[in-house]
Design a protein around this motif. Structure first.
Motif, PDB file in Angstrom:
ATOM      1  N   GLY A  21      -8.368   7.092  -1.714  1.00 13.32           N
ATOM      2  CA  GLY A  21      -7.135   7.833  -1.458  1.00 13.32           C
ATOM      3  C   GLY A  21      -7.292   8.663  -0.203  1.00 13.32           C
ATOM      4  N   ILE A  22      -6.422   9.626  -0.035  1.00 14.18           N
ATOM      5  CA  ILE A  22      -6.501  10.491   1.151  1.00 14.18           C
ATOM      6  C   ILE A  22      -7.825  11.232   1.153  1.00 14.18           C
ATOM      7  CG2 ILE A  22      -5.468  12.464   2.329  1.00 14.18           C
ATOM      8  CD1 ILE A  22      -2.766  11.570   1.251  1.00 14.18           C
ATOM      9  N   SER A  23      -8.570  11.110   2.236  1.00  9.06           N
ATOM     10  CA  SER A  23      -9.921  11.673   2.325  1.00  9.06           C
ATOM     11  C   SER A  23      -9.887  13.066   2.933  1.00  9.06           C
ATOM     12  CB  SER A  23     -10.815  10.761   3.175  1.00  9.06           C
ATOM     13  OG  SER A  23     -12.058  11.367   3.410  1.00  9.06           O
TER      14      SER A  23
ATOM     15  N   CYS B 279     -10.917   3.690   1.304  1.00  7.49           N
ATOM     16  CA  CYS B 279     -10.954   2.486   0.471  1.00  7.49           C
ATOM     17  C   CYS B 279     -12.408   2.048   0.389  1.00  7.49           C
ATOM     18  CB  CYS B 279     -10.092   1.380   1.043  1.00  7.49           C
ATOM     19  SG  CYS B 279      -8.360   1.820   1.289  1.00  7.49           S
ATOM     20  N   GLY B 280     -13.186   2.680  -0.504  1.00  5.01           N
ATOM     21  CA  GLY B 280     -14.622   2.427  -0.539  1.00  5.01           C
ATOM     22  C   GLY B 280     -15.262   2.983   0.715  1.00  5.01           C
TER      23      GLY B 280
ATOM     24  N   VAL C 157      -6.896   4.726   9.019  1.00  6.72           N
ATOM     25  CA  VAL C 157      -6.515   6.014   9.581  1.00  6.72           C
ATOM     26  C   VAL C 157      -5.307   5.848  10.504  1.00  6.72           C
ATOM     27  CG1 VAL C 157      -7.374   8.090  10.718  1.00  6.72           C
ATOM     28  CG2 VAL C 157      -8.982   6.569   9.560  1.00  6.72           C
ATOM     29  N   PRO C 158      -4.089   5.972   9.983  1.00  4.59           N
ATOM     30  CA  PRO C 158      -2.924   6.007  10.885  1.00  4.59           C
ATOM     31  C   PRO C 158      -2.924   7.313  11.681  1.00  4.59           C
ATOM     32  CG  PRO C 158      -2.258   6.388   8.608  1.00  4.59           C
ATOM     33  CD  PRO C 158      -3.705   6.026   8.570  1.00  4.59           C
ATOM     34  N   TYR C 159      -2.471   7.237  12.938  1.00  6.76           N
ATOM     35  CA  TYR C 159      -2.531   8.420  13.786  1.00  6.76           C
ATOM     36  C   TYR C 159      -1.356   8.419  14.759  1.00  6.76           C
ATOM     37  CZ  TYR C 159      -4.133   5.329  17.513  1.00  6.76           C
ATOM     38  OH  TYR C 159      -4.202   4.331  18.447  1.00  6.76           O
ATOM     39  N   ALA C 160      -1.101   9.596  15.300  1.00  9.10           N
ATOM     40  CA  ALA C 160      -0.138   9.780  16.391  1.00  9.10           C
ATOM     41  C   ALA C 160      -0.678  10.873  17.287  1.00  9.10           C
ATOM     42  CB  ALA C 160       1.240  10.152  15.843  1.00  9.10           C
ATOM     43  N   LYS C 161      -0.369  10.795  18.586  1.00  7.26           N
ATOM     44  CA  LYS C 161      -0.905  11.781  19.515  1.00  7.26           C
ATOM     45  C   LYS C 161       0.033  11.946  20.701  1.00  7.26           C
ATOM     46  CE  LYS C 161      -3.738   8.260  21.863  1.00  7.26           C
ATOM     47  NZ  LYS C 161      -5.102   7.845  22.229  1.00  7.26           N
TER      48      LYS C 161
ATOM     49  N   ALA D 156     -12.164   2.458  10.164  1.00  9.95           N
ATOM     50  CA  ALA D 156     -13.500   3.029  10.341  1.00  9.95           C
ATOM     51  C   ALA D 156     -14.396   2.623   9.183  1.00  9.95           C
ATOM     52  CB  ALA D 156     -13.418   4.537  10.439  1.00  9.95           C
ATOM     53  N   TYR D 157     -15.659   2.365   9.503  1.00 12.44           N
ATOM     54  CA  TYR D 157     -16.664   2.080   8.478  1.00 12.44           C
ATOM     55  C   TYR D 157     -17.732   3.157   8.552  1.00 12.44           C
ATOM     56  CZ  TYR D 157     -20.589  -0.051   6.035  1.00 12.44           C
ATOM     57  OH  TYR D 157     -21.636  -0.271   5.185  1.00 12.44           O
ATOM     58  N   LYS D 158     -17.976   3.810   7.420  1.00 13.59           N
ATOM     59  CA  LYS D 158     -18.950   4.911   7.388  1.00 13.59           C
ATOM     60  C   LYS D 158     -20.335   4.378   7.048  1.00 13.59           C
ATOM     61  CE  LYS D 158     -19.702   9.502   5.403  1.00 13.59           C
ATOM     62  NZ  LYS D 158     -19.184  10.539   4.495  1.00 13.59           N
ATOM     63  N   PHE D 159     -21.328   4.768   7.854  1.00 14.91           N
ATOM     64  CA  PHE D 159     -22.699   4.330   7.575  1.00 14.91           C
ATOM     65  C   PHE D 159     -23.692   5.478   7.574  1.00 14.91           C
ATOM     66  CE2 PHE D 159     -22.168   4.104  12.160  1.00 14.91           C
ATOM     67  CZ  PHE D 159     -23.353   4.606  12.670  1.00 14.91           C
ATOM     68  N   GLY D 160     -23.236   6.724   7.605  1.00 17.59           N
ATOM     69  CA  GLY D 160     -24.114   7.885   7.551  1.00 17.59           C
ATOM     70  C   GLY D 160     -23.295   9.149   7.614  1.00 17.59           C
ATOM     71  N   TYR D 161     -24.002  10.286   7.696  1.00 19.85           N
ATOM     72  CA  TYR D 161     -23.291  11.552   7.789  1.00 19.85           C
ATOM     73  C   TYR D 161     -22.543  11.619   9.120  1.00 19.85           C
ATOM     74  CZ  TYR D 161     -22.555  16.518   8.611  1.00 19.85           C
ATOM     75  OH  TYR D 161     -21.999  17.730   8.905  1.00 19.85           O
TER      76      TYR D 161
END
Length: 564
Positions: free
Chosen positions: A397-399, A483-484, A489-493, A518-523
């Protein structure tokens, strides 16, 4: 006078002899950490250090090298078994400990790999079984009343040059009924506050008073546990009567705990604890569960935990008990995952008495979840749950934990109109409180221009191109959805900046929008793929020669990136 002097001298000698006898019953307690735990501590420490958390890494590294505390021999009045009584925090993460007596003649008596038979769910107490036939004199407890000013003694092995060193201290009771619920899991148990010497390593040692009827000349009135920071000689001991409360809650035969009824009782008790607080959940969380936490999951754990649990975790790290700190965070998450979800106990799906493991199923409506349990320190404890995976603490969900210090992107901008050709970009980006970003982007652009020239007094407009370097500052918002290990990450700028060419300069402004994967692989470590729309207007400072008023660049931007 001579007779009185001899009497006084004999009392001194008797006092010294009885103090020496204490060394035969007060022991050094060394937890034996499993290979899994040692690997966990080493890897976790290395990861924390790599991420810049040096103090926390030092705590884990030092803990992994081995800790020790104090305990004392005690014979259970009900089954006549000989145990070592100590603090629960001394034996955390250990199923077995080494017991060592440092005797007055400088010899030692050792009992290796003694099992931790049980721990108190509310008080900082644990007991360890000595081998059958162990020849160790036991200390006795007393129900003698004490008052403020009563003389008391401490015995233990605080650290000196990182090694346990015998220490016998004397002081007085400074508060015979200290009510500090934060130290007794909110239970009404008056602690004994005293001034006798207690230092790191004394934990689990006895608080004593003189007793001429006892073999050693002393009787136990408490178990030393805490030392108040910022106060002088303010130490606390758990009253000795809690020992009997501890022992009576465990059967003398551990096989009596290896039943479906006992598993069912603990599994039902966990649901009741979940409706209370993380403190109530703590006795149900195994240290094996703690060992399944990775470094990057730990950061998610800290962010996902409630404020009280986060404060308690920080306190544990400061006091050199990192594993207990992680266990607090897990207990908090488990408590919140099970509370308010109308889970009910369904069945003990399996029970293996040899490996001492069990599977318990809970249900909520039509949904069932499986949980894994194991026998640890004389209690059935949770090892894993489908709805609280140690490798995935933050729910989908929303992180609220998504974010990174600095990331770098390489990108292409493909034109959607004829204002420019394919261009290249390099960007540096940071997040602020997860949902806000700022970015500096540099781009190389080939702009299509219209240049004014004169031929025979006639104005001629000639098309051409101009290479410029464009630098922009971007301020944006984003909504990361977990999602796992993957984040969408939808964004606007919005953006604004300058562009510079050989003979063409100006300002630009515009906006962008898109989706980042994005894929997280560490801090705070991610790899990114970004796809979005970019539109901007470019206005030259001098438009006499180049006709570029309100020239609009519209393009499809794609990039890849990594955070560090």
């Amino acid at each position: 006078m001579k007779k009185q002097f001899l009497t006084f001298l004999s009392l001194i000698l008797a006092f010294a002899a009885s103090a020496q006898n204490l060394r035969e019953t007060v022991a050094i307690v060394r937890p034996k950490l499993s290979e899994t735990t040692q690997t966990f501590l080493a890897d976790f420490s290395k990861s924390l250090r790599g991420d810049g958390f040096h103090a926390a890494a030092d705590v884990l590294q030092n803990y992994g090298k081995g800790s020790f505390g104090t305990g004392f021999a005690y014979r259970d009045k009900h089954n006549n078994r000989l145990y070592i009584i100590t603090n629960r925090h001394v034996v955390e993460q250990a199923d077995r400990v080494d017991i060592e007596f440092s005797l007055p003649d400088n010899s030692t008596k050792r009992f290796d790999a003694c099992p931790v038979v049980g721990v108190h769910d509310d008080f900082d107490l644990a007991f360890i079984a000595l081998p059958e036939g162990a020849n160790v004199p036991a200390l006795e407890t007393t129900d003698q009343s004490i008052t403020d000013g009563t003389t008391v003694f401490t015995a233990g092995f605080p650290a000196l040059e990182d090694r346990p060193s015998w220490q016998f201290g004397q002081g007085i009771v400074s508060n015979a009924n200290a009510l500090i619920k934060s130290l007794t899991n909110s239970k009404e148990l008056p602690l004994i506050q005293h001034t006798a010497q207690v230092d790191a390593g004394s934990s689990g040692g006895p608080l004593l008073i003189r007793d001429e009827q006892a073999a050693t000349g002393y009787a136990v009135i408490g178990i030393n546990t805490w030392k108040a920071a910022g106060r002088e000689n303010t130490n606390f001991a758990i009253p000795a009567r809690a020992i009997d409360d501890l022992l009576q809650n465990y059967p003398s035969n551990t096989q009596l705990l290896l039943t479906r009824d006992e598993v069912s009782k603990r599994a039902t008790g966990m649901l009741q604890a979940a409706q209370s607080s993380y403190q109530a959940m703590m006795p149900f969380v195994s240290y094996q569960y703690v060992s399944n936490i990775s470094a990057d999951t730990f950061y998610d754990l800290v962010i996902a935990a409630s404020d009280p649990a986060t404060d308690a975790m920080e306190s544990c790290f400061e006091q050199g008990s990192p594993l207990e700190g992680i266990r607090i965070g897990l207990a908090d998450i488990i408590c919140r995952q099970f509370s308010g979800k109308n889970y009910t106990f369904s069945t003990v799906a399996s029970l293996d008495t040899l490996t001492r493991k069990a599977e318990v199923v809970y249900t909520a409506g039509n949904k069932s979840i499986s949980t894994q349990w194991m026998m640890e320190q004389g209690r059935w404890r949770l090892v894993d749950a489908e709805n609280v995976k140690a490798s995935n603490i933050e729910p989908n969900g929303i992180s609220k934990s998504y974010g990174f210090g600095t990331s770098v992107y390489l990108g292409l901008i493909s034109p959607l109109n004829n204002a420019f050709d394919l261009s290249y970009s390099l960007a540096f980006k940071r997040t602020i409180l997860t949902f806000v970003t700022y970015e500096i982007t540099g781009s190389l652009l080939k702009i299509n221009t219209e240049k004014t020239e004169w031929e025979d007094l006639n104005e001629v407009i000639k098309p051409g191109t101009q290479n410029v370097f464009d630098i922009d500052f971007n301020l944006g918002g984003q909504l990361p959805v977990k999602c796992g290990p993957i984040y969408l990450v939808p964004y606007a700028k919005v953006l604004g900046g300058l562009y510079l060419g050989s003979d063409l300069t100006g300002i630009d402004y515009g906006f962008g929008a898109g989706v980042e994967v994005a894929y997280k692989f560490g801090y705070q470590n991610y790899v990114f793929i970004n796809l979005g729309y970019l539109g901007k207007k470019m206005k030259p400072f001098d438009d006499q020669e180049y006709r570029m008023k309100s020239k609009t660049l519209s393009g499809l931007a794609c990039s890849i990136g990594i955070s560090f």
